[in-house]
Motif scaffolding. Structure first.
Motif, short mmCIF file in Angstrom:
data_model
loop_
_atom_site.label_atom_id
_atom_site.label_comp_id
_atom_site.label_asym_id
_atom_site.label_seq_id
_atom_site.Cartn_x
_atom_site.Cartn_y
_atom_site.Cartn_z
N ARG A 101 -13.46 56.53 -35.03
CA ARG A 101 -13.39 55.20 -34.42
C ARG A 101 -13.80 54.12 -35.41
O ARG A 101 -13.21 53.05 -35.45
N ASN A 102 -14.82 54.38 -36.21
CA ASN A 102 -15.33 53.36 -37.13
C ASN A 102 -15.13 53.74 -38.59
O ASN A 102 -15.86 53.26 -39.46
N LEU A 103 -14.15 54.59 -38.87
CA LEU A 103 -13.93 55.03 -40.25
C LEU A 103 -12.43 55.05 -40.54
O LEU A 103 -11.66 55.66 -39.81
N VAL A 104 -12.05 54.35 -41.63
CA VAL A 104 -10.63 54.29 -42.00
C VAL A 104 -10.44 54.75 -43.44
O VAL A 104 -11.34 54.63 -44.27
N ARG A 105 -9.26 55.30 -43.69
CA ARG A 105 -8.86 55.64 -45.06
C ARG A 105 -7.66 54.77 -45.42
O ARG A 105 -6.70 54.67 -44.67
N ILE A 106 -7.72 54.12 -46.60
CA ILE A 106 -6.72 53.14 -47.00
C ILE A 106 -6.07 53.55 -48.31
O ILE A 106 -6.75 54.00 -49.24
N THR A 107 -4.76 53.38 -48.39
CA THR A 107 -4.04 53.51 -49.66
C THR A 107 -3.06 52.35 -49.78
O THR A 107 -2.69 51.74 -48.78
N LEU A 118 -13.58 53.25 -45.67
CA LEU A 118 -14.49 52.18 -45.26
C LEU A 118 -15.00 52.44 -43.85
O LEU A 118 -14.23 52.83 -42.97
N SER A 119 -16.28 52.23 -43.65
CA SER A 119 -16.81 52.25 -42.29
C SER A 119 -16.83 50.82 -41.77
O SER A 119 -17.02 49.87 -42.53
N LEU A 120 -16.60 50.67 -40.47
CA LEU A 120 -16.48 49.36 -39.85
C LEU A 120 -17.52 49.21 -38.75
O LEU A 120 -17.96 50.20 -38.15
N ASP A 121 -17.90 47.96 -38.48
CA ASP A 121 -18.81 47.75 -37.35
C ASP A 121 -17.98 47.67 -36.06
O ASP A 121 -16.75 47.83 -36.08
N ASN A 122 -18.63 47.44 -34.93
CA ASN A 122 -17.94 47.48 -33.65
C ASN A 122 -17.04 46.28 -33.39
O ASN A 122 -16.34 46.24 -32.37
N CYS A 123 -17.06 45.30 -34.29
CA CYS A 123 -16.13 44.17 -34.20
C CYS A 123 -14.92 44.38 -35.09
O CYS A 123 -13.98 43.59 -35.06
N GLY A 124 -14.95 45.43 -35.92
CA GLY A 124 -13.83 45.69 -36.81
C GLY A 124 -14.00 45.08 -38.18
O GLY A 124 -13.03 44.95 -38.93
#
Length: 370
Positions: free
Chosen positions: A114-120, A151-157
């Protein structure tokens, strides 16, 4: 709260149920655990005795929010992404007076949690053509150190931290040596050293990543509760000027339900509200000067953006953000992106044309120093 019941079938897992219902694992657990008996709470796995799961369909959940918007003049955009991989075409255009430069690329984002994305990123174009200047090619090669970027994100994105900093550091020596194979000069060594200092320091690298115009626009903290009204202003910030804290704008928020498209349009429009003066920005001050000049010239500029969100999980479908600052040479930036949808494949067999949807890829897995 009205909800529906999913009857658990043989072979079901949390992941398979999430996929069937098009609901993220977080949402599935969160809603069920909120309304079930204590003995039926769900953790990382389905308890053996559980026979059913309580859930609310995504579109019903969105519609409840829209009804709240009409009745209370407030609206909650919940940060609850589906776990999938999405591709966007992104373009960032920089204006300085009459000068205009743009960079565009494909931006792949995969929600791991939910709060973790992988970007390329890939397919870079500078001013609508492949990079040909040596400086651009070097910057592009250096950027390869960052990706994949987690990147980890906070609850606001908003971006909170880098999750794979160690991997990035380990990639750097190889990238650096490849650059030296193609280019060699004293100036290059200084440039590499400046970037190395940033890459080695997780805090410095995080701050640099947060200054990226596209990442700042995409992870803009839009997932929050909005109080709407003619006199309701909120603050938006943007890193418009290099080596300065983001410029502050006071904006009006508007939310529209585009029911025929099953989209929500979130718009912001306003003007500069930064307490720094024109002279402060010219002098590169992070904060307003302690010794105030007589009749300081206030900053002037505008901020406009809109985000088109799907009903499903309030996922960004497309967006446009532009802001400017009136200086001797106007400083302006425009960031735009749209989600790329893979077209269906046509298969012709024995005179019958069948439309085959793309394979489900939900579980598939240059900009440092100025």
């Amino acid at each position: 709260m009205e909800f529906e019941i999913y009857r658990i079938q043989k072979g079901d897992t949390l992941e398979s149920i999430s996929k069937k219902l098009n609901i993220s694992l977080f949402e599935l657990r969160n809603f069920h655990n909120k309304y079930c008996d204590l003995k039926d709470l769900i953790g990382n796995k389905l308890p053996a005795h559980i026979k059913e799961i309580k859930y609310i369909p995504v579109k019903d959940w969105v519609q409840q929010g829209l009804e709240e918007l009409k009745q209370k003049n407030s609206f909650s955009l919940d940060f609850n992404p589906s776990l999938e991989k999405i591709t966007y075409h992104a373009t960032v255009t920089f204006y300085e007076g009459a000068k205009e430069n743009s960079v565009s690329y494909l931006f792949h984002i995969e929600w791991i949690k939910r709060n973790l994305v992988r970007i390329t990123k890939e397919e870079f174009l500078i001013n609508h053509q492949e990079p040909d200047l040596m400086a651009d090619r070097i910057a592009l090669k250096i950027s390869q150190t960052l990706f994949p970027l987690e990147l980890s994100l906070d609850n606001c994105g908003k971006i909170f931290s880098i999750q794979n900093h160690r991997e990035i550091k380990n990639r750097w020596p190889s990238v650096k040596n490849k650059i030296r194979d193609y280019f060699a000069s004293e100036v290059l060594e200084k440039y590499l050293q400046r970037n190395e200092v940033i890459i080695e320091d997780e805090t410095a690298l995080l701050q640099q990543i947060k200054k990226d115009a596209f990442l700042y626009s995409f992870f803009n903290g839009i997932y929050q509760t909005y109080q709407l009204g003619e006199n309701t202003l909120t603050n938006k910030y943007f890193p418009l000027i290099a080596n300065l804290l983001p410029i502050e704008y006071a904006v009006q928020t508007q939310i529209e339900d585009l029911a025929e498209k099953e989209k929500i349009k979130l718009s912001f429009a306003g003007t500069v509200s930064d307490t720094r003066s024109y002279a402060d920005v010219e002098q590169g001050n992070y904060y307003p000067s302690i010794e105030q000049e007589e009749n300081p010239q206030p900053l002037q500029g505008n901020y406009n953006s809109w985000y088109l969100l799907d009903y499903d999980h309030y996922r960004i479908d497309s967006f446009l953000l532009e802001c400017n600052l009136a200086m001797k040479e106007e400083q302006k930036i425009e960031v735009r992106a749209f989600r790329i949808q893979e077209p269906p494949t046509l298969i012709k067999e024995e005179g019958i044309i069948e439309i085959v949807k793309p394979a489900d890829n939900k579980r598939n897995r240059s900009f440092l120093a100025d």
